[in-house]
Write a protein that holds these residues in place. Structure first.
Motif, PDB file in Angstrom:
ATOM      1  N   VAL A  75      25.409  70.470  16.354  1.00  0.00           N
ATOM      2  CA  VAL A  75      25.380  71.588  15.625  1.00  0.00           C
ATOM      3  C   VAL A  75      26.344  72.414  15.256  1.00  0.00           C
ATOM      4  CG1 VAL A  75      23.825  73.650  14.804  1.00  0.00           C
ATOM      5  CG2 VAL A  75      22.608  71.789  16.156  1.00  0.00           C
ATOM      6  N   GLY A  76      27.077  72.759  14.283  1.00  0.00           N
ATOM      7  CA  GLY A  76      28.210  73.174  13.959  1.00  0.00           C
ATOM      8  C   GLY A  76      27.989  74.844  13.161  1.00  0.00           C
ATOM      9  N   THR A  77      28.838  75.378  13.121  1.00  0.00           N
ATOM     10  CA  THR A  77      28.655  76.613  12.403  1.00  0.00           C
ATOM     11  C   THR A  77      28.453  76.461  10.734  1.00  0.00           C
ATOM     12  OG1 THR A  77      31.110  77.152  12.425  1.00  0.00           O
ATOM     13  CG2 THR A  77      29.857  78.277  14.017  1.00  0.00           C
ATOM     14  N   ASP A  78      29.421  75.249  10.307  1.00  0.00           N
ATOM     15  CA  ASP A  78      29.426  75.058   9.115  1.00  0.00           C
ATOM     16  C   ASP A  78      27.817  74.696   8.536  1.00  0.00           C
ATOM     17  OD1 ASP A  78      32.243  75.616   8.911  1.00  0.00           O
ATOM     18  OD2 ASP A  78      32.582  73.470   8.711  1.00  0.00           O
ATOM     19  N   MET A  79      27.262  73.927   9.509  1.00  0.00           N
ATOM     20  CA  MET A  79      25.774  73.602   9.169  1.00  0.00           C
ATOM     21  C   MET A  79      25.069  74.562   9.204  1.00  0.00           C
ATOM     22  SD  MET A  79      22.474  72.847  10.607  1.00  0.00           S
ATOM     23  CE  MET A  79      22.574  72.160  12.095  1.00  0.00           C
ATOM     24  N   LEU A  80      25.143  75.571  10.250  1.00  0.00           N
ATOM     25  CA  LEU A  80      24.347  76.709  10.110  1.00  0.00           C
ATOM     26  C   LEU A  80      24.407  77.833   9.035  1.00  0.00           C
ATOM     27  CD1 LEU A  80      24.956  77.944  13.943  1.00  0.00           C
ATOM     28  CD2 LEU A  80      22.632  76.865  12.810  1.00  0.00           C
ATOM     29  N   GLU A  81      25.416  77.964   8.450  1.00  0.00           N
ATOM     30  CA  GLU A  81      26.087  78.692   7.269  1.00  0.00           C
ATOM     31  C   GLU A  81      25.388  78.105   6.029  1.00  0.00           C
ATOM     32  OE1 GLU A  81      29.869  80.890   5.019  1.00  0.00           O
ATOM     33  OE2 GLU A  81      30.123  79.192   6.428  1.00  0.00           O
ATOM     34  N   GLU A  82      25.466  76.638   5.938  1.00  0.00           N
ATOM     35  CA  GLU A  82      24.933  76.315   4.774  1.00  0.00           C
ATOM     36  C   GLU A  82      23.467  76.184   4.891  1.00  0.00           C
ATOM     37  OE1 GLU A  82      24.494  71.753   2.871  1.00  0.00           O
ATOM     38  OE2 GLU A  82      25.982  72.150   4.516  1.00  0.00           O
ATOM     39  N   ARG A  83      22.910  76.001   5.859  1.00  0.00           N
ATOM     40  CA  ARG A  83      21.304  76.054   5.794  1.00  0.00           C
ATOM     41  C   ARG A  83      20.748  77.501   5.788  1.00  0.00           C
ATOM     42  NH1 ARG A  83      19.150  71.737   8.891  1.00  0.00           N
ATOM     43  NH2 ARG A  83      17.177  72.624   8.768  1.00  0.00           N
ATOM     44  N   ILE A  84      21.526  78.487   6.302  1.00  0.00           N
ATOM     45  CA  ILE A  84      20.872  79.774   6.332  1.00  0.00           C
ATOM     46  C   ILE A  84      21.042  80.466   4.948  1.00  0.00           C
ATOM     47  CG2 ILE A  84      21.399  82.243   6.973  1.00  0.00           C
ATOM     48  CD1 ILE A  84      21.822  81.208   9.941  1.00  0.00           C
ATOM     49  N   THR A  85      22.241  80.178   4.205  1.00  0.00           N
ATOM     50  CA  THR A  85      22.589  80.764   2.927  1.00  0.00           C
ATOM     51  C   THR A  85      21.935  79.967   1.664  1.00  0.00           C
ATOM     52  OG1 THR A  85      24.573  79.180   2.755  1.00  0.00           O
ATOM     53  CG2 THR A  85      25.083  81.825   3.292  1.00  0.00           C
ATOM     54  N   ALA A  86      21.056  78.909   2.300  1.00  0.00           N
ATOM     55  CA  ALA A  86      20.288  78.222   0.953  1.00  0.00           C
ATOM     56  C   ALA A  86      19.090  79.204   0.898  1.00  0.00           C
ATOM     57  CB  ALA A  86      19.862  77.070   1.466  1.00  0.00           C
ATOM     58  N   PHE A  87      18.760  80.143   1.723  1.00  0.00           N
ATOM     59  CA  PHE A  87      17.584  81.046   1.430  1.00  0.00           C
ATOM     60  C   PHE A  87      18.154  82.014   0.699  1.00  0.00           C
ATOM     61  CE2 PHE A  87      16.297  79.018   5.794  1.00  0.00           C
ATOM     62  CZ  PHE A  87      15.203  78.649   5.027  1.00  0.00           C
ATOM     63  N   GLU A  88      18.701  81.832  -0.617  1.00  0.00           N
ATOM     64  CA  GLU A  88      19.406  82.742  -1.617  1.00  0.00           C
ATOM     65  C   GLU A  88      18.507  83.878  -2.041  1.00  0.00           C
ATOM     66  OE1 GLU A  88      19.072  79.858  -5.402  1.00  0.00           O
ATOM     67  OE2 GLU A  88      20.866  80.099  -4.300  1.00  0.00           O
ATOM     68  N   ASP A  89      17.198  83.929  -2.053  1.00  0.00           N
ATOM     69  CA  ASP A  89      16.464  85.096  -2.266  1.00  0.00           C
ATOM     70  C   ASP A  89      16.573  86.108  -1.516  1.00  0.00           C
ATOM     71  OD1 ASP A  89      15.654  83.742  -4.389  1.00  0.00           O
ATOM     72  OD2 ASP A  89      13.675  82.983  -3.744  1.00  0.00           O
ATOM     73  N   TYR A  90      16.898  85.746   0.028  1.00  0.00           N
ATOM     74  CA  TYR A  90      16.879  86.920   0.902  1.00  0.00           C
ATOM     75  C   TYR A  90      18.312  87.104   1.497  1.00  0.00           C
ATOM     76  CZ  TYR A  90      11.979  85.922   0.817  1.00  0.00           C
ATOM     77  OH  TYR A  90      10.790  85.648   0.423  1.00  0.00           O
ATOM     78  N   VAL A  91      19.075  86.137   1.577  1.00  0.00           N
ATOM     79  CA  VAL A  91      20.230  86.152   2.422  1.00  0.00           C
ATOM     80  C   VAL A  91      21.625  86.077   1.428  1.00  0.00           C
ATOM     81  CG1 VAL A  91      21.916  84.865   3.916  1.00  0.00           C
ATOM     82  CG2 VAL A  91      19.468  84.617   4.148  1.00  0.00           C
ATOM     83  N   GLN A  92      22.351  87.200   1.566  1.00  0.00           N
ATOM     84  CA  GLN A  92      23.611  87.292   0.862  1.00  0.00           C
ATOM     85  C   GLN A  92      24.785  86.575   1.385  1.00  0.00           C
ATOM     86  OE1 GLN A  92      26.609  90.672   1.204  1.00  0.00           O
ATOM     87  NE2 GLN A  92      25.576  91.185  -1.080  1.00  0.00           N
ATOM     88  N   SER A  93      24.858  86.485   2.641  1.00  0.00           N
ATOM     89  CA  SER A  93      25.894  86.000   3.676  1.00  0.00           C
ATOM     90  C   SER A  93      25.546  85.987   5.103  1.00  0.00           C
ATOM     91  CB  SER A  93      27.060  86.694   3.224  1.00  0.00           C
ATOM     92  OG  SER A  93      27.244  87.866   3.953  1.00  0.00           O
ATOM     93  N   MET A  94      26.241  84.905   5.537  1.00  0.00           N
ATOM     94  CA  MET A  94      26.392  84.852   7.212  1.00  0.00           C
ATOM     95  C   MET A  94      27.743  84.689   7.678  1.00  0.00           C
ATOM     96  SD  MET A  94      25.285  81.604   9.344  1.00  0.00           S
ATOM     97  CE  MET A  94      27.148  81.399   9.805  1.00  0.00           C
ATOM     98  N   ASP A  95      28.038  85.686   9.007  1.00  0.00           N
ATOM     99  CA  ASP A  95      29.346  85.444   9.651  1.00  0.00           C
ATOM    100  C   ASP A  95      28.707  85.353  10.988  1.00  0.00           C
ATOM    101  OD1 ASP A  95      30.914  86.526   7.482  1.00  0.00           O
ATOM    102  OD2 ASP A  95      29.775  88.165   7.400  1.00  0.00           O
ATOM    103  N   VAL A  96      29.920  84.597  11.786  1.00  0.00           N
ATOM    104  CA  VAL A  96      29.898  84.591  12.962  1.00  0.00           C
ATOM    105  C   VAL A  96      30.344  85.590  13.968  1.00  0.00           C
ATOM    106  CG1 VAL A  96      30.645  83.020  14.987  1.00  0.00           C
ATOM    107  CG2 VAL A  96      30.072  81.981  12.788  1.00  0.00           C
ATOM    108  N   ALA A  97      29.414  86.466  14.595  1.00  0.00           N
ATOM    109  CA  ALA A  97      29.771  87.676  15.263  1.00  0.00           C
ATOM    110  C   ALA A  97      30.690  87.526  16.550  1.00  0.00           C
ATOM    111  CB  ALA A  97      28.674  88.462  15.386  1.00  0.00           C
ATOM    112  N   ALA A  98      30.174  86.550  16.963  1.00  0.00           N
ATOM    113  CA  ALA A  98      30.823  85.933  18.665  1.00  0.00           C
ATOM    114  C   ALA A  98      30.329  84.480  18.837  1.00  0.00           C
ATOM    115  CB  ALA A  98      29.971  86.868  19.466  1.00  0.00           C
ATOM    116  N   PHE A  99      31.353  83.789  19.437  1.00  0.00           N
ATOM    117  CA  PHE A  99      31.331  82.359  19.796  1.00  0.00           C
ATOM    118  C   PHE A  99      31.578  82.267  21.067  1.00  0.00           C
ATOM    119  CE2 PHE A  99      32.296  78.045  19.932  1.00  0.00           C
ATOM    120  CZ  PHE A  99      31.567  77.555  18.687  1.00  0.00           C
ATOM    121  N   ASN A 100      30.941  81.622  21.954  1.00  0.00           N
ATOM    122  CA  ASN A 100      31.512  81.482  23.385  1.00  0.00           C
ATOM    123  C   ASN A 100      30.850  80.113  24.004  1.00  0.00           C
ATOM    124  OD1 ASN A 100      32.708  84.105  24.018  1.00  0.00           O
ATOM    125  ND2 ASN A 100      30.361  84.807  23.370  1.00  0.00           N
TER     126      ASN A 100
END
Length: 224
Positions: free
Chosen positions: A197-222
């Motif tokens: 699982v990568g951040t690109d996949m997460l962003e693509e899947r999350i922003t697909a809910f375009e009725d609710y989601v404007q954008s997604m950012d990575v706040a922290a990565f450890n």
């Protein structure tokens, strides 16, 4: 130190082994070290070298920001495992010497010897790596998911995010964080297996809910 020829199968295998427990070539974030190695690779590694392919796709996402990434590019041979001899300059040296030695027989023999030694060292390194237990590289990621406005149903937004299921993905705690003008963003934790699982996949899947989601950012990565 070095990876050898990153256009060869042996060099890519060495890069894959090097990245088995790392997300980046140096440190804990993308830098000019990653860009230098990325440009030397030139094409995506094959699917069976999943550590190298995961890293390649991640660094490729920084293509527009590569000039602003921290660090200073060094010679390619300065990166990689310390117990492998760098041979990236052998071809250039041989070409220069050909201008002096018109027959080139001694130089050709030396080049073949260098190549044989390099292959032997790569084989020894890979043999040593194969005896080590395989580690599953994991990362803890904190995501900021922003709605369109203050009228967005945040409970439904979170439900949509948590509905995303994948092998190697585990959702954790979450909270709503005010961002101004009555708008709140969803801040949610997850743990991922890096090679699945990568951040690109997460962003693509999350922003697909375009009725609710404007954008997604990575706040922290450890790394875990």
């Amino acid at each position: 130190m070095g990876f050898g020829d990153l256009r060869s199968a042996a060099g890519l295998r060495l890069l894959n082994d090097f990245l088995a427990d790392k997300s980046y070539i140096e440190g804990y974030g993308p830098s000019q070290a990653d860009i230098a190695v990325f440009e030397a690779v030139s094409t995506p590694p094959p699917a069976d070298l999943f550590h190298a392919l995961r890293w390649y796709n991640h660094i490729k996402s920084y293509e527009k920001q590569k000039a602003s990434l921290p660090g200073v590019k060094k010679a390619l041979g300065k990166y990689g495992p310390a117990d492998v001899e760098d041979s990236t300059g052998a071809t250039t040296d041989s070409k220069d010497d050909d201008d002096i030695d018109l027959f080139g027989s001694d130089e050709e023999e030396e080049s073949e010897e260098s190549k044989r030694l390099r292959e032997e060292r790569l084989a020894q390194y890979e043999s040593k790596k194969s005896k080590k237990p395989t580690l599953i590289a994991k990362s803890s990621i904190l995501l900021d998911v922003k709605p369109w406005d203050d009228e967005t149903d945040m409970a439904k937004l979170e439900e949509c995010v948590r509905s995303i299921q994948a092998d190697g993905l585990v959702w954790g705690s979450s909270k709503l964080v005010p961002v101004g003008y009555g708008i709140k963003k969803l801040q949610i934790q997850c743990v991922v297996e890096d090679d699945k699982v990568g951040t690109d996949m997460l962003e693509e899947r999350i922003t697909a809910f375009e009725d609710y989601v404007q954008s997604m950012d990575v706040a922290a990565f450890n790394k875990i």
